[in-house]
Motif scaffolding. Structure first.
Motif, PDB file in Angstrom:
ATOM      1  N   ARG A   1      87.545  37.814  45.179  1.00 36.81           N
ATOM      2  CA  ARG A   1      86.749  38.357  46.282  1.00 36.81           C
ATOM      3  C   ARG A   1      87.446  38.032  47.600  1.00 36.81           C
TER       4      ARG A   1
ATOM      5  N   ALA B   1      88.363  34.144  42.154  1.00 30.87           N
ATOM      6  CA  ALA B   1      88.262  35.256  41.205  1.00 30.87           C
ATOM      7  C   ALA B   1      88.678  36.583  41.819  1.00 30.87           C
TER       8      ALA B   1
ATOM      9  N   LEU C   1      78.178  31.632  35.304  1.00 27.13           N
ATOM     10  CA  LEU C   1      78.336  32.884  36.034  1.00 27.13           C
ATOM     11  C   LEU C   1      79.721  33.482  35.782  1.00 27.13           C
ATOM     12  N   ASP C   2      79.761  34.768  35.633  1.00 26.21           N
ATOM     13  CA  ASP C   2      81.024  35.486  35.444  1.00 26.21           C
ATOM     14  C   ASP C   2      81.561  35.859  36.824  1.00 26.21           C
ATOM     15  N   PHE C   3      82.308  34.940  37.439  1.00 27.37           N
ATOM     16  CA  PHE C   3      82.771  35.150  38.809  1.00 27.37           C
ATOM     17  C   PHE C   3      83.785  36.283  38.909  1.00 27.37           C
ATOM     18  N   LYS C   4      84.526  36.550  37.844  1.00 29.43           N
ATOM     19  CA  LYS C   4      85.457  37.687  37.889  1.00 29.43           C
ATOM     20  C   LYS C   4      84.695  38.996  38.030  1.00 29.43           C
TER      21      LYS C   4
ATOM     22  N   ALA D   1      84.791  29.663  43.959  1.00 23.83           N
ATOM     23  CA  ALA D   1      84.925  30.368  42.685  1.00 23.83           C
ATOM     24  C   ALA D   1      85.041  31.872  42.901  1.00 23.83           C
ATOM     25  N   LEU D   2      84.264  32.399  43.829  1.00 24.90           N
ATOM     26  CA  LEU D   2      84.333  33.835  44.123  1.00 24.90           C
ATOM     27  C   LEU D   2      85.692  34.222  44.680  1.00 24.90           C
TER      28      LEU D   2
ATOM     29  N   LEU E   1      81.606  39.247  39.252  1.00 22.31           N
ATOM     30  CA  LEU E   1      80.964  39.221  40.569  1.00 22.31           C
ATOM     31  C   LEU E   1      81.960  39.568  41.672  1.00 22.31           C
ATOM     32  N   ALA E   2      83.187  39.104  41.549  1.00 20.35           N
ATOM     33  CA  ALA E   2      84.200  39.398  42.567  1.00 20.35           C
ATOM     34  C   ALA E   2      84.487  40.888  42.646  1.00 20.35           C
TER      35      ALA E   2
ATOM     36  N   TRP F   1      80.491  27.745  44.726  1.00 16.02           N
ATOM     37  CA  TRP F   1      80.449  29.165  44.349  1.00 16.02           C
ATOM     38  C   TRP F   1      81.294  30.050  45.272  1.00 16.02           C
TER      39      TRP F   1
END
Length: 575
Positions: free
Chosen positions: A260, A258, A227-230, A254-255, A232-233, A251
């Motif tokens: 969020r 990144a 997953l591309d958390f950057k 990670a969010l 997603l954030a 997760w």
């Protein structure tokens, strides 16, 4: 990957299946096509047409496809069952279940969704956590192929929507490779149901104009995409995590790492649209702690973003009077689902375990002889809905015309029996104000005396009280009783129901006849001590007391509506 512009045409190649997509935003029709990008299902909305798509079904064409359209050819329908509420499956899904020869279903599917399935249909549960073996995907694929190649109509019933993290592409690829005909019937996913049932919105005019559905459980493989958390954030809308309960700490961290906001509003919606639905509002960083402290287990979806904030007004679903109540229905299967629909509409969760079976009589000769002499009787008396259907269906098969009943007068014990007669376009001449055999007998004696009518034909079950015949005979009536159906005790106990009773997970059990009361006690015995019994009438209550069990409630009106009302009153009074 985020798409910022509209499109008119695209060609997608996935797992060797080629889709051509065309869009026309001028119309109101809508279709949803999921495309996998790094664990995110991105949806295009609009008037999208897949080549070979017909309404709510996807068809793929390939040189491997069987050319035959014969009704004897096997096929597989991949059907979405919805999030839990049995009323949320599509009309097409119900239609296919009713025609299926085999149903392969996920254990998370509400058993009430299986109502349309015919008695002869083979039902196969694909396994559940903690009980038996869970079938691997390869074995599920092979079962679908094998059954279809036997010429059988197969329904692969999946919770939610088959195309939303439901491994649809893998199953379709296997069917394509085997040359098996298939179709897909979409379902309502938990994420789409959450706004309606939990009051947790995905979109909001001011806060969220986009939605991303994300898997919280990536495939365990070194080569699997991450997953591309950057991205997603930075996503300008609501994130919805599926299968994210057991991996929440990973997760969420990670969010936040990144970029969020750790205090971003979050909502955990567990078992969306079920009677035991849970909605927990918190912040993004609090999600793992909430899951751990509450010992939450799947299934659940977790929404992140401003649109997930708690509303000042509670969701409509939370106001249903029987929400949180689990009710065991013990009527024969042909009659159980009508009652379950009434109860689920009030928010209850229902289990169905018939404790008696209703079957034709072993010998029709006495009933057939009475039907041939039908013109000798003044009154035809029905004391049950089952009696109506078995008698009139048999009569029609013999005479080919219900007008052969002639001028005989019809009596029904209550409104449901009268309604059953009405389904044959027959109107009752007598129905007592109190819906019991004693009152029916008293009123028949009164009416018959006025018109000097003494000849009675009683269509009845293989067992039951003799009070009606005895009253009529005591008043000088000439009574013939004919058995038009048998009531047999069920001998086999459903393991899931036994487990639920043993763990006191059932709040109520409906008891709608003395025969059901006796069979219920015989089947479950001491396990009944942890639940409440709802009796339909004083006669049924008396039988329960004879067996050593006190009913918690008794219907005022001796009907299914009266029974439901009694349960509602008790729940309302006791909070």
């Amino acid at each position: 990957m985020f798409l910022q512009r509209a499109f008119t045409q695209a060609v997608v190649q996935f797992n060797s299946i080629r889709y051509e997509i065309r869009g026309n935003a001028q119309t109101l029709a809508a279709a949803i096509i999921p495309l996998p990008f790094h664990g995110i299902s991105v949806f295009f909305f609009g008037d999208l047409i897949i080549e070979g798509m017909n309404h709510d079904r996807y068809f793929a064409t390939d040189e491997n496809r069987d050319e035959t359209n014969s009704p004897d050819a096997g096929c597989v329908s991949l059907v979405g069952a919805g999030p839990g509420d049995p009323g949320l499956i599509t009309v097409r899904g119900c239609e296919l279940l009713g025609r299926a020869d085999v149903v392969l279903y996920d254990f998370l599917v509400n058993p009430l969704v299986l109502e349309p399935v015919q008695p002869q249909t083979e039902l196969i549960c694909l396994g559940r956590h903690g009980t038996g073996r869970i079938l691997p995907q390869s074995e599920i694929n092979q079962k679908m192929i094998d059954f279809a190649k036997q010429g059988r109509r197969v329904v692969r019933l999946k919770g939610g929507d088959p195309a939303v993290f439901g491994r649809l592409a893998e199953e379709v690829a296997a069917l394509e490779a085997a040359g098996v005909s298939w179709e897909v019937v979409p379902g309502i996913s938990a994420a789409l149901a959450a706004p309606s049932y939990a009051g947790v919105f995905m979109t909001h005019r001011e806060h969220a104009s986009a939605v991303a559905m994300v898997t919280g459980h990536e495939q365990a493989s070194e080569n699997s995409p991450k997953l591309d958390f950057k991205s997603l954030a930075r996503f300008p809308g609501t994130l919805i995590f599926y299968m994210g309960v057991t991996t929440a700490s990973e997760w969420t961290s990670a969010l936040i790492s990144a970029g969020r906001d750790a205090n971003a509003p979050a909502a955990i919606v567990r078992r969306c649209s079920w009677t035991d639905q849970e909605v927990i509002h918190c912040t993004l960083e609090e999600v793992p702690q909430q899951i751990s402290s509450r010992k939450l287990r799947p299934p659940a979806v977790i929404l992140i973003g401003c649109a997930a904030e708690r509303l000042a007004v509670p969701a409509w679903f939370s106001r249903r009077p029987l929400l949180g109540q689990t009710i065991l229905i013990t009527r024969p299967r042909s009659q159980a689902f009508d009652l379950s629909r009434r109860l689920t509409e009030l928010g209850a969760g229902c289990l169905v375990h018939p404790v008696i079976d209703i079957v034709p009589p072993a010998d029709w000769s006495a009933a057939d002889e009475a039907m041939r002499r039908i013109d000798e009787y003044d009154w035809l008396v029905f004391s049950s809905v089952n009696g109506v259907h078995f008698f009139l269906d048999r009569f029609y098969s013999m005479h080919g015309d219900l007008r052969g009943l002639g001028n005989i007068r019809l009596a029904a014990i209550g409104p449901q029996t009268a309604t059953a007669l009405g389904s044959y376009h027959l109107k009752v001449d007598l129905q007592p104000e109190e819906f019991c055999a004693d009152a029916l007998g008293d009123q028949l004696v009164h009416e018959a005396h006025k018109a000097d009518e003494k000849r009675f034909l009683l269509a009845r079950a293989s067992r039951g009280r003799e009070v009606l015949a005895e009253k009529l005979q005591a008043a000088g009536g000439l009574v013939d009783q004919v058995i038009v159906y048998q009531s047999l005790d069920v001998q086999q106990v459903d393991a899931d129901v036994r487990h639920a009773l043993a763990n006191q997970e059932i709040d109520w059990i409906t008891v709608t006849s003395s025969a059901i009361a006796r069979s219920l006690v015989s089947l479950f015995g001491d396990l009944l001590g942890g639940t409440r019994l709802a009796s339909i009438s004083p006669i049924t209550s008396a039988t329960l007391r004879e067996l050593g069990y006190e009913p918690a409630v008794e219907a005022v009106d001796y009907t299914m509506e009266g029974l439901v009302a009694a349960i509602c009153r008790s729940v309302g009074q006791n909070g």
